[in-house]
Design a protein around this motif. Structure first.
Motif, PDB file in Angstrom:
ATOM      1  N   PRO A   1       8.829  10.101  -6.507  1.00  0.00           N
ATOM      2  CA  PRO A   1       9.171  10.380  -5.094  1.00  0.00           C
ATOM      3  C   PRO A   1      10.589  10.255  -4.955  1.00  0.00           C
ATOM      4  CG  PRO A   1       8.096   8.034  -5.178  1.00  0.00           C
ATOM      5  CD  PRO A   1       8.065   8.705  -6.706  1.00  0.00           C
ATOM      6  N   ARG A   2      11.048  11.417  -4.498  1.00  0.00           N
ATOM      7  CA  ARG A   2      12.505  11.656  -4.060  1.00  0.00           C
ATOM      8  C   ARG A   2      12.680  11.030  -2.658  1.00  0.00           C
ATOM      9  NH1 ARG A   2      12.006  13.687  -8.645  1.00  0.00           N
ATOM     10  NH2 ARG A   2      13.491  14.992  -9.720  1.00  0.00           N
ATOM     11  N   ILE A   3      11.424  10.811  -1.857  1.00  0.00           N
ATOM     12  CA  ILE A   3      11.533  10.528  -0.316  1.00  0.00           C
ATOM     13  C   ILE A   3      10.728   9.573  -0.132  1.00  0.00           C
ATOM     14  CG2 ILE A   3      11.714  11.405   1.988  1.00  0.00           C
ATOM     15  CD1 ILE A   3      11.465  14.138   0.642  1.00  0.00           C
ATOM     16  N   ILE A   4      11.174   8.538   0.155  1.00  0.00           N
ATOM     17  CA  ILE A   4      10.210   7.195   0.694  1.00  0.00           C
ATOM     18  C   ILE A   4      10.350   6.726   2.212  1.00  0.00           C
ATOM     19  CG2 ILE A   4       9.828   4.677   0.247  1.00  0.00           C
ATOM     20  CD1 ILE A   4      10.168   5.184  -2.867  1.00  0.00           C
ATOM     21  N   GLU A   5       9.205   6.656   2.817  1.00  0.00           N
ATOM     22  CA  GLU A   5       9.236   6.165   4.295  1.00  0.00           C
ATOM     23  C   GLU A   5       8.360   4.924   4.400  1.00  0.00           C
ATOM     24  OE1 GLU A   5       7.796   8.059   8.424  1.00  0.00           O
ATOM     25  OE2 GLU A   5       8.524   9.364   7.206  1.00  0.00           O
ATOM     26  N   PHE A   6       9.174   3.941   4.905  1.00  0.00           N
ATOM     27  CA  PHE A   6       8.290   2.673   5.071  1.00  0.00           C
ATOM     28  C   PHE A   6       7.758   2.785   6.447  1.00  0.00           C
ATOM     29  CE2 PHE A   6      11.686   0.177   2.573  1.00  0.00           C
ATOM     30  CZ  PHE A   6      10.722   0.166   1.524  1.00  0.00           C
ATOM     31  N   ARG A   7       6.305   2.306   6.160  1.00  0.00           N
ATOM     32  CA  ARG A   7       5.883   2.257   7.586  1.00  0.00           C
ATOM     33  C   ARG A   7       4.990   0.671   7.771  1.00  0.00           C
ATOM     34  NH1 ARG A   7       3.193   7.290   9.380  1.00  0.00           N
ATOM     35  NH2 ARG A   7       4.998   8.751   9.654  1.00  0.00           N
ATOM     36  N   ASP A   8       4.580   0.638   8.969  1.00  0.00           N
ATOM     37  CA  ASP A   8       3.683  -0.582   9.186  1.00  0.00           C
ATOM     38  C   ASP A   8       2.416  -0.392   9.226  1.00  0.00           C
ATOM     39  OD1 ASP A   8       6.052  -2.069   9.839  1.00  0.00           O
ATOM     40  OD2 ASP A   8       6.014  -1.599  12.049  1.00  0.00           O
ATOM     41  N   ALA A   9       2.005   0.885   9.483  1.00  0.00           N
ATOM     42  CA  ALA A   9       0.488   1.073   9.158  1.00  0.00           C
ATOM     43  C   ALA A   9       0.235   2.603   8.871  1.00  0.00           C
ATOM     44  CB  ALA A   9      -0.258   0.698  10.520  1.00  0.00           C
ATOM     45  N   LEU A  10      -0.791   3.057   7.989  1.00  0.00           N
ATOM     46  CA  LEU A  10      -1.222   4.423   7.758  1.00  0.00           C
ATOM     47  C   LEU A  10      -2.437   5.001   8.697  1.00  0.00           C
ATOM     48  CD1 LEU A  10      -0.578   3.969   3.735  1.00  0.00           C
ATOM     49  CD2 LEU A  10       0.941   5.091   5.426  1.00  0.00           C
ATOM     50  N   PRO A  11      -2.141   6.127   9.023  1.00  0.00           N
ATOM     51  CA  PRO A  11      -3.340   6.850   9.829  1.00  0.00           C
ATOM     52  C   PRO A  11      -4.447   6.797   8.901  1.00  0.00           C
ATOM     53  CG  PRO A  11      -1.779   8.557   8.848  1.00  0.00           C
ATOM     54  CD  PRO A  11      -0.943   7.220   8.703  1.00  0.00           C
TER      55      PRO A  11
ATOM     56  N   LEU B   1       0.963  -1.176   0.139  1.00  0.00           N
ATOM     57  CA  LEU B   1       0.052   0.323   0.138  1.00  0.00           C
ATOM     58  C   LEU B   1       0.836   1.215  -0.028  1.00  0.00           C
ATOM     59  CD1 LEU B   1      -3.265   0.569   0.064  1.00  0.00           C
ATOM     60  CD2 LEU B   1      -2.787   0.823   2.563  1.00  0.00           C
ATOM     61  N   ALA B   2       0.529   2.503  -0.710  1.00  0.00           N
ATOM     62  CA  ALA B   2       1.098   3.629  -0.763  1.00  0.00           C
ATOM     63  C   ALA B   2       0.351   4.743  -0.698  1.00  0.00           C
ATOM     64  CB  ALA B   2       2.050   3.583  -2.144  1.00  0.00           C
ATOM     65  N   ALA B   3       0.729   5.880   0.116  1.00  0.00           N
ATOM     66  CA  ALA B   3       0.293   7.007   0.164  1.00  0.00           C
ATOM     67  C   ALA B   3       1.235   8.257  -0.219  1.00  0.00           C
ATOM     68  CB  ALA B   3      -0.351   7.049   1.661  1.00  0.00           C
ATOM     69  N   VAL B   4       0.824   8.976  -1.111  1.00  0.00           N
ATOM     70  CA  VAL B   4       1.905  10.061  -1.500  1.00  0.00           C
ATOM     71  C   VAL B   4       1.207  11.309  -1.276  1.00  0.00           C
ATOM     72  CG1 VAL B   4       2.913  11.249  -3.664  1.00  0.00           C
ATOM     73  CG2 VAL B   4       2.891   8.664  -3.531  1.00  0.00           C
ATOM     74  N   VAL B   5       2.082  12.372  -0.691  1.00  0.00           N
ATOM     75  CA  VAL B   5       2.043  13.601  -0.314  1.00  0.00           C
ATOM     76  C   VAL B   5       2.874  14.462  -0.739  1.00  0.00           C
ATOM     77  CG1 VAL B   5       0.591  12.879   1.770  1.00  0.00           C
ATOM     78  CG2 VAL B   5       3.042  13.442   1.961  1.00  0.00           C
TER      79      VAL B   5
ATOM     80  N   VAL C   1       5.071   4.135   2.418  1.00  0.00           N
ATOM     81  CA  VAL C   1       4.773   2.643   1.985  1.00  0.00           C
ATOM     82  C   VAL C   1       4.914   1.550   3.052  1.00  0.00           C
ATOM     83  CG1 VAL C   1       5.830   0.805   0.385  1.00  0.00           C
ATOM     84  CG2 VAL C   1       5.856   3.369  -0.283  1.00  0.00           C
ATOM     85  N   ILE C   2       3.628   0.809   2.706  1.00  0.00           N
ATOM     86  CA  ILE C   2       3.625  -0.519   3.362  1.00  0.00           C
ATOM     87  C   ILE C   2       3.993  -1.593   2.573  1.00  0.00           C
ATOM     88  CG2 ILE C   2       2.125  -2.076   4.819  1.00  0.00           C
ATOM     89  CD1 ILE C   2       0.402   0.020   5.297  1.00  0.00           C
ATOM     90  N   ARG C   3       5.216  -2.164   3.203  1.00  0.00           N
ATOM     91  CA  ARG C   3       5.881  -3.290   2.138  1.00  0.00           C
ATOM     92  C   ARG C   3       5.025  -4.796   2.319  1.00  0.00           C
ATOM     93  NH1 ARG C   3      12.102  -3.196   3.575  1.00  0.00           N
ATOM     94  NH2 ARG C   3      11.029  -2.697   5.868  1.00  0.00           N
ATOM     95  N   ASN C   4       5.042  -5.463   1.567  1.00  0.00           N
ATOM     96  CA  ASN C   4       4.470  -6.888   1.554  1.00  0.00           C
ATOM     97  C   ASN C   4       5.286  -7.734   2.540  1.00  0.00           C
ATOM     98  OD1 ASN C   4       2.147  -7.133  -0.116  1.00  0.00           O
ATOM     99  ND2 ASN C   4       3.519  -7.224  -2.064  1.00  0.00           N
ATOM    100  N   ALA C   5       4.694  -8.585   3.046  1.00  0.00           N
ATOM    101  CA  ALA C   5       5.142  -9.409   3.997  1.00  0.00           C
ATOM    102  C   ALA C   5       6.518 -10.212   3.369  1.00  0.00           C
ATOM    103  CB  ALA C   5       4.306 -10.384   4.773  1.00  0.00           C
ATOM    104  N   GLY C   6       7.580 -10.182   4.325  1.00  0.00           N
ATOM    105  CA  GLY C   6       8.686 -10.677   3.552  1.00  0.00           C
ATOM    106  C   GLY C   6       9.601  -9.920   2.688  1.00  0.00           C
TER     107      GLY C   6
END
Length: 507
Positions: free
Chosen positions: A484-494, A438-442, A457-462
């Motif tokens: 996107p020049r900046i990517i931040e991985f998250r486990d969940a999104l608000p 899943l991805a959310a871009v701002v 970005v939320i990554r797929n398991a593994g």
């Protein structure tokens, strides 16, 4: 005479013994739901509340919701449904802004202390009556005040519904207030009834339909498409107060659910649950409906393959009752499209000055679904209304067949170095990567470019891809000004209570 409560009354008269509501082990018939709603109406009248008054209701998806909702409507009063996540200060604001005289509030749970917040909000407001909807079934006492069951004691189950005109206000729905204070969209009996009828007619009937109601009923989507359309169809509503993908899929299987309506994040979560082995695919699901935001094309494809059912996408807002546009059965659905305007509704694309555009512009809507206006806010109403047309704030394109495709919220658009960047397009591309779930871009502030494109970005398991590797992949996949020049991985999104990603918290 036209009163939205007819969607319940007609079904209770014609099929009194049919199941209307399923909650856990409870099975409530249409006649029982209607009888309790009549008692609620008698209660309100006994406290001096009637035609034209406003009554607030804060309750998750529990049997109380239809009891109170239709009870209020029967008296000719207006229902003001409140988001159950509001804090005390916000509850007081909504009660006062809507001029509500009475407030029905769920007692709450340790995880959702709604009773405590509701009582404080009520005490800080100008409302006169407070009724507690107890967490224990049929409890007559609560630390927060008079319970519904105590108040209904001795109330007659007979009530003649007050005659209301088609243009009288049935519901005031508060819009999430992404800009400034929340505003109450005034929707008439005709707005709400026609929207429920058109929604009902669009979906194929299965004979004995069972709807899963996990979209919040306090929100326009759940209220119209699930509760009001479902009651009109004489379907059984399976109530699930808090969406959990595994619970939802287990309930669908146990109760033979035929129709599910949700927002894109719910579909994504259910797919993830099936993939990880946390749930099975239910066999009875025939109709799947999505709204609230554009659903990523990758999720559409996966769901169709996994569940054997295509997701029908629609579009609308609280101000449009809510359905304005839909992938109509009987016409080919187009992946990523919100379809075509529903019966009796027109749509066009406009620029900032209301000039009609051919291919890309802001959606404007006109028809039986358009609100009367924002309650007590003539200036705010004038900003969005013009000659019956309502401007939505959503940018879309229209293809040669008349199908609409949401490009983005006008206010979510990123302007990077003078170029317009639409986050949804970037999200779609990111989600084609095998490691991205899943991805959310701002847009985030940038010294020289004005705004820079950032992806959460939320990554797929593994998945093992790094943030730098995903930036490099994006650079090769998208135009130079877009990726996107900046990517931040998250486990969940608000997310909001209705499952929309809260981009303003990510900015």
């Amino acid at each position: 005479m036209l009163n939205l409560s007819v969607v319940l009354e007609d079904s209770a008269r014609e099929t009194p013994d049919r199941t209307a509501v399923i909650f856990g082990d409870l099975r409530l018939s249409y006649s029982l739901v209607d009888t309790i709603a009549r008692q609620v109406a008698n209660l309100l009248v006994s406290r001096g509340i009637g035609k034209g008054d406003k009554v607030a209701l804060a309750c998750p998806n529990l049997p109380y919701f239809p009891f109170v909702y239709f009870g209020i409507l029967k008296t000719g009063a207006t229902v003001v449904p409140l988001n159950v996540l509001l804090q005390s200060r916000e509850i007081a604001y909504h009660i006062d802004d809507s001029d509500a005289k009475a407030f029905f509030c769920f007692e709450g749970t340790p995880e959702l202390p709604l009773g405590e917040r509701g009582l404080k909000g009520f005490q800080d407001s100008g409302a006169e009556h407070f009724f507690v909807l107890p967490a224990q079934a049929f409890a007559t006492e609560s630390q927060y005040g008079e319970t519904l069951w105590a108040a209904l004691d001795g109330m007659s189950g007979e009530f003649e519904t007050v005659q209301t005109a088609p243009d009288d206000t049935a519901v005031i729905l508060y819009t999430s207030g992404t800009t400034g204070q929340p505003k109450g969209a005034e929707l008439s009996h005709q707005n709400m009834l026609l929207n429920a009828m058109v929604s009902d007619e669009m979906f194929p009937r299965q004979g004995n339909d069972v709807y899963l109601a996990t979209l919040p009923l306090f929100h326009s989507f759940g209220q119209t498409v699930i509760m009001n359309a479902g009651f009109r169809r004489r379907a059984a509503l399976v109530l699930l107060p808090r969406f959990d993908p595994a619970d939802a899929l287990a309930l669908m299987a146990a109760e033979n659910v035929t129709l599910f309506a949700g927002v894109p994040t719910m579909y994504w979560a259910m797919l993830t649950a099936v993939r990880t082995g946390a749930a099975e695919v239910p066999s009875t699901l025939k109709t799947a409906v999505s709204g609230g935001a554009a659903i990523p094309v990758e999720v559409l494809k996966d769901f169709s393959t996994t569940f054997g059912t295509d997701v029908l996408e629609g579009y609308g807002l609280s101000e449009t009752s809510p359905v304005a546009c839909f992938n109509q059965p009987g016409r080919p659905a187009k992946a990523g499209s919100i379809g075509t305007p529903i019966w009796g509704v027109e749509m066009k694309l406009i620029d900032a000055e209301w000039n009609t555009q051919d291919e890309l512009g802001e959606i404007a809507v006109r028809g039986h679904n358009i609100m009367k206006g924002y309650y007590n806010r003539p200036e705010a109403t004038a900003e969005v209304m013009n000659d019956g047309w309502f401007r939505t704030g959503d940018v879309a394109r229209r293809d040669e067949d008349g199908y609409y495709f949401i490009v983005d919220r006008a206010k979510d658009m990123i302007i990077r170095g003078g170029f317009n960047v639409y986050p949804r397009e970037i999200e779609e591309v990111l989600m084609t990567h095998s490691d991205v779930s899943l991805a959310a871009v701002v847009g985030v502030a940038h010294e020289s470019h004005g705004e820079e494109v950032k992806a959460y970005v939320i990554r797929n398991a593994g998945a093992t891809i790094t943030e730098d590797e995903l930036v490099a992949w994006s650079r090769e996949t998208m135009a130079g000004y877009k990726y996107p020049r900046i990517i931040e991985f998250r486990d969940a999104l608000p997310m909001t209570a209705t499952g929309k990603i809260l981009k303003r918290e990510l900015r």
